[in-house]
Motif scaffolding. Structure first.
Motif, short mmCIF file in Angstrom:
data_model
loop_
_atom_site.label_atom_id
_atom_site.label_comp_id
_atom_site.label_asym_id
_atom_site.label_seq_id
_atom_site.Cartn_x
_atom_site.Cartn_y
_atom_site.Cartn_z
N LEU A 71 1.23 -1.28 -0.24
CA LEU A 71 -0.17 -0.29 -0.07
C LEU A 71 0.77 1.31 0.02
CD1 LEU A 71 -2.82 -0.50 2.46
CD2 LEU A 71 -2.83 -0.36 0.63
N ASP A 72 2.19 0.50 0.25
CA ASP A 72 2.58 2.17 0.16
C ASP A 72 3.85 2.45 -0.79
OD1 ASP A 72 2.23 2.58 3.15
OD2 ASP A 72 3.39 1.59 4.00
N ALA A 73 3.81 1.46 -1.34
CA ALA A 73 4.88 2.04 -2.61
C ALA A 73 4.22 2.73 -3.52
CB ALA A 73 4.81 0.09 -3.12
N ASP A 74 4.91 3.32 -4.50
CA ASP A 74 4.49 4.03 -5.39
C ASP A 74 4.23 2.99 -6.84
OD1 ASP A 74 4.49 7.07 -4.31
OD2 ASP A 74 6.21 6.35 -4.57
N GLU A 75 5.84 2.59 -7.15
CA GLU A 75 5.07 1.26 -8.09
C GLU A 75 4.88 -0.47 -7.08
OE1 GLU A 75 7.03 1.74 -11.59
OE2 GLU A 75 7.20 3.63 -11.14
N VAL A 76 4.20 -1.21 -8.00
CA VAL A 76 4.52 -3.06 -7.34
C VAL A 76 4.68 -3.57 -8.34
CG1 VAL A 76 3.80 -4.82 -6.66
CG2 VAL A 76 2.94 -2.60 -5.48
N MET A 77 5.77 -4.44 -8.51
CA MET A 77 6.22 -5.37 -9.73
C MET A 77 6.64 -6.82 -9.09
SD MET A 77 8.72 -2.82 -11.65
CE MET A 77 8.35 -0.64 -11.63
#
Length: 117
Positions: free
Chosen positions: A109-115
């Motif tokens: 949730l805190d991340a700007d991007e998830v890969m």
């Protein structure tokens, strides 16, 4: 600064996804992005001592030792995945935080991007 979360879900050998995920992590961190690594499912096997040359693979796993040089401090390992595979903290080759699904969810949730790899 962007926050990037990289999830490793696949076993370390048999495809290039683990190596590609690690390359992305190091490259992103070198451009001063805040990188978090999350190991879950069979991806936790990446953190075990291995001998990939026995199956004709390159040892990209050794690159995990460079994470502190790139200021990648957040390395999370899914507690449930470790338990399902019968593994423990002592078998991991790098320091990592063993965490539950809630902590992983919060990191995502805190991340700007998830890969996912």
């Amino acid at each position: 600064m962007k926050k990037i979360a990289i999830i490793f879900r696949r076993a370390p050998h048999g495809s290039a996804s683990g190596r590609e995920g690690l390359d992305l992590a190091l490259l992103s961190a070198s451009f001063e992005q805040e990188v978090s690594l999350i190991f879950t499912d069979e991806g936790v096997l990446t953190l075990l001592k291995q001998q990939p040359e026995l199956i004709g693979c390159k040892d990209y796993i050794a690159t995990l030792g460079a994470l502190p040089l790139y200021d990648i401090d957040t390395v999370l390992v899914c507690k449930q995945s470790l338990q399902e595979l019968g593994l423990g903290r002592t078998e991991l080759v790098i320091p990592a935080t063993i965490c539950d699904n809630e902590q992983i969810r919060q990191t995502l949730l805190d991340a700007d991007e998830v890969m996912v790899f």
